[in-house]
Motif scaffolding. Structure first.
Motif: not given
Length: 224
Positions: A81-92, A100-113
């Motif tokens: 809620p306090s962020l303007s952009a999120i990038t996640c690095v997650e190999p699994s 993705d199933a639990a994400w309930d925020h309108p912000m799009r998250v950049e995911s780096i696998p």
């Protein structure tokens, strides 16, 4: 033995007891089973209210977050809620699917696998967060250095302390056993690097009992 060398030696010794630490396929097989119920079985973020409050205080208004090993996104959702952009690095893949199933925020998250050390150079955010995600990291000094260069404001490293939530690092050398809690070993590495870090320790009441967790923070490198 230096702090980073101890971490590496302990990681190599631990592989004998837990081969999945060096086997990406075995690790993913574990998470495929664990990920769908991870938040219920490991509810650290939901229970660590003081820790979450301190993490929120690190993020500037409309700030950006780079999260390493974001898992199911339990920490991410609380900070979003306090962020303007999120990038996640997650190999699994299993963890990313649970995120993705639990994400309930309108912000799009950049995911780096990918793993953190394999992630593209040049990633930048106001705050870099890593929570209990360094167990497969061999070159800890390189990982911490990369975090520092990625953070404009600060790095926040969350590490559970004590069994059953995490096992200490251990090596046997010349007949002597050397053991160090991971949070303490991370402090050793940061101190050896000359990092101006701060340590905060919390007692967290989980549904299955009391636990302890450490937050390590240190400055990033200002700039674009």
């Amino acid at each position: 033995m230096g702090a980073a060398a101890f971490w590496r030696a302990a990681w190599e010794a631990s592989v004998a007891d837990n081969p999945r630490w060096e086997d990406a396929e075995a690790d993913e097989a574990f998470w495929s089973d664990y990920a769908p119920n991870y938040d219920e079985r490991s509810p650290l973020a939901a229970c660590a209210t003081d820790l979450i409050a301190d993490l929120r205080s690190l993020v500037p208004a409309d700030g950006t977050l780079l999260e390493i090993g974001s898992g199911t996104g339990a920490f991410t959702r609380l900070l979003a809620p306090s962020l303007s952009a999120i990038t996640c690095v997650e190999p699994s893949p299993a963890m990313r699917q649970a995120f993705d199933a639990a994400w309930d925020h309108p912000m799009r998250v950049e995911s780096i696998p990918t793993d953190w050390l394999a992630a593209p150079d040049g990633l930048r955010a106001d705050v870099v967060l890593c929570a209990n995600a360094l167990y497969r990291t061999v070159d800890i000094a390189a990982a911490l250095t990369k975090m520092t260069h990625a953070a404009r404001k600060s790095v926040a490293l969350v590490q559970s302390v004590g069994r059953p939530y995490t096992s200490p690092l251990k090596i046997v050398e010349n007949g002597y056993a050397w053991e160090r809690e991971r949070a303490d070993a991370l402090c050793d590495v940061l101190q050896a690097r000359g990092s101006n870090y701060e340590r905060r320790d919390y007692q967290v009441r989980r549904p299955d009992g009391e636990s302890h967790v450490t937050l390590l923070t240190w400055p990033g490198i200002a700039g674009p």
